[in-house]
Design a protein around this motif. Structure first.
Motif, PDB file in Angstrom:
ATOM      1  N   SER A 105      41.108 -10.243 -73.482  1.00 21.68           N
ATOM      2  CA  SER A 105      40.930  -9.557 -72.267  1.00 21.68           C
ATOM      3  C   SER A 105      41.912  -8.088 -72.307  1.00 21.68           C
ATOM      4  CB  SER A 105      41.752 -10.547 -71.083  1.00 21.68           C
ATOM      5  OG  SER A 105      41.043 -11.678 -70.743  1.00 21.68           O
ATOM      6  N   ALA A 109      40.012  -4.607 -71.750  1.00 16.98           N
ATOM      7  CA  ALA A 109      40.526  -4.160 -70.651  1.00 16.98           C
ATOM      8  C   ALA A 109      40.851  -2.452 -71.105  1.00 16.98           C
ATOM      9  CB  ALA A 109      42.019  -4.449 -70.010  1.00 16.98           C
ATOM     10  N   ARG A 112      37.525  -0.733 -71.868  1.00 16.03           N
ATOM     11  CA  ARG A 112      36.708  -0.151 -70.793  1.00 16.03           C
ATOM     12  C   ARG A 112      37.717   0.766 -69.917  1.00 16.03           C
ATOM     13  NH1 ARG A 112      33.091  -3.790 -67.937  1.00 16.03           N
ATOM     14  NH2 ARG A 112      34.154  -3.395 -66.430  1.00 16.03           N
ATOM     15  N   ASP A 114      40.002  -0.443 -67.668  1.00 19.86           N
ATOM     16  CA  ASP A 114      40.304  -1.162 -66.283  1.00 19.86           C
ATOM     17  C   ASP A 114      41.447  -1.107 -66.083  1.00 19.86           C
ATOM     18  OD1 ASP A 114      37.296  -1.972 -66.293  1.00 19.86           O
ATOM     19  OD2 ASP A 114      37.705  -3.882 -67.226  1.00 19.86           O
ATOM     20  N   GLU A 118      44.073  -7.446 -66.196  1.00 18.20           N
ATOM     21  CA  GLU A 118      43.295  -7.545 -67.570  1.00 18.20           C
ATOM     22  C   GLU A 118      42.546  -9.037 -67.630  1.00 18.20           C
ATOM     23  OE1 GLU A 118      47.075  -9.196 -68.430  1.00 18.20           O
ATOM     24  OE2 GLU A 118      46.650  -7.171 -67.694  1.00 18.20           O
ATOM     25  N   SER A 121      38.836  -8.726 -66.779  1.00 14.25           N
ATOM     26  CA  SER A 121      37.927  -7.928 -67.533  1.00 14.25           C
ATOM     27  C   SER A 121      36.869  -8.613 -67.888  1.00 14.25           C
ATOM     28  CB  SER A 121      38.931  -6.805 -68.680  1.00 14.25           C
ATOM     29  OG  SER A 121      39.660  -6.083 -67.863  1.00 14.25           O
ATOM     30  N   HIS A 130      34.468  -4.891 -61.138  1.00 11.03           N
ATOM     31  CA  HIS A 130      35.695  -5.220 -61.464  1.00 11.03           C
ATOM     32  C   HIS A 130      36.305  -5.640 -60.472  1.00 11.03           C
ATOM     33  CE1 HIS A 130      39.417  -5.382 -63.955  1.00 11.03           C
ATOM     34  NE2 HIS A 130      40.023  -4.846 -62.996  1.00 11.03           N
TER      35      HIS A 130
END
Length: 149
Positions: A105, A109, A112, A114, A118, A121, A130
């Motif tokens: 994760s 994360a 990406r 994010d 996390e 993700s 998300h």
């Protein structure tokens, strides 16, 4: 909260910290996988897969009902399943599976970008949306980095 226009992206420091922590957890779980039998590795991976299913269901519920979740409650909701599996199975396959899920994760994360928690993700990969739940560690970093941007 869940719409694409309100999702914050992790800025460079947050992404680097997520990547560094993800690499650290990979370095912790990789020797375990190298040291166990194939059956032992499959058991550990099944715990990680189980967590993925739990988080995917949580993700879909949040996207469907779009609740306004308090930051602290959202962080507890996000990390609750992971911590429960880790502490219930401390020192065994469940804990290794939980760390495996967390490592994956964190890396996803970071790649990406994010923001927020996390652990959400991986489900976001499946849905393309998300769920922005707060993270006790990274959300304050993201907020501070956003203020100084």
């Amino acid at each position: 909260m869940n719409s694409k226009d309100t999702i914050s992206k992790a800025l460079p420091i947050g992404r680097i910290l997520r990547l560094a922590l993800g690499v650290f957890f990979v370095s912790e779980v990789l020797p375990v996988y190298m040291d166990v039998t194939m059956n032992g590795a499959l058991i550990r991976l099944s715990w990680a897969l189980g967590l993925m299913v739990i988080y995917l269901l949580l993700h879909l519920l949040i996207l469907k009902f779009k609740p306004k979740i308090n930051s602290v409650i959202g962080a507890i909701l996000a990390f609750g399943p992971l911590l429960a599996v880790f502490f219930i199975g401390y020192g065994g396959p469940a804990a290794t599976g939980a760390l495996t899920y967390l490592a994956a994760s964190l890396l996803i994360a970071a790649i990406r970008g994010d923001g927020g928690c996390e652990v959400m993700s991986i489900p976001a990969l499946f849905t393309g949306r998300h769920t922005h739940l707060c993270c006790l560690l990274f959300s304050p970093i993201d907020w501070c980095e956003g203020k100084f941007k």
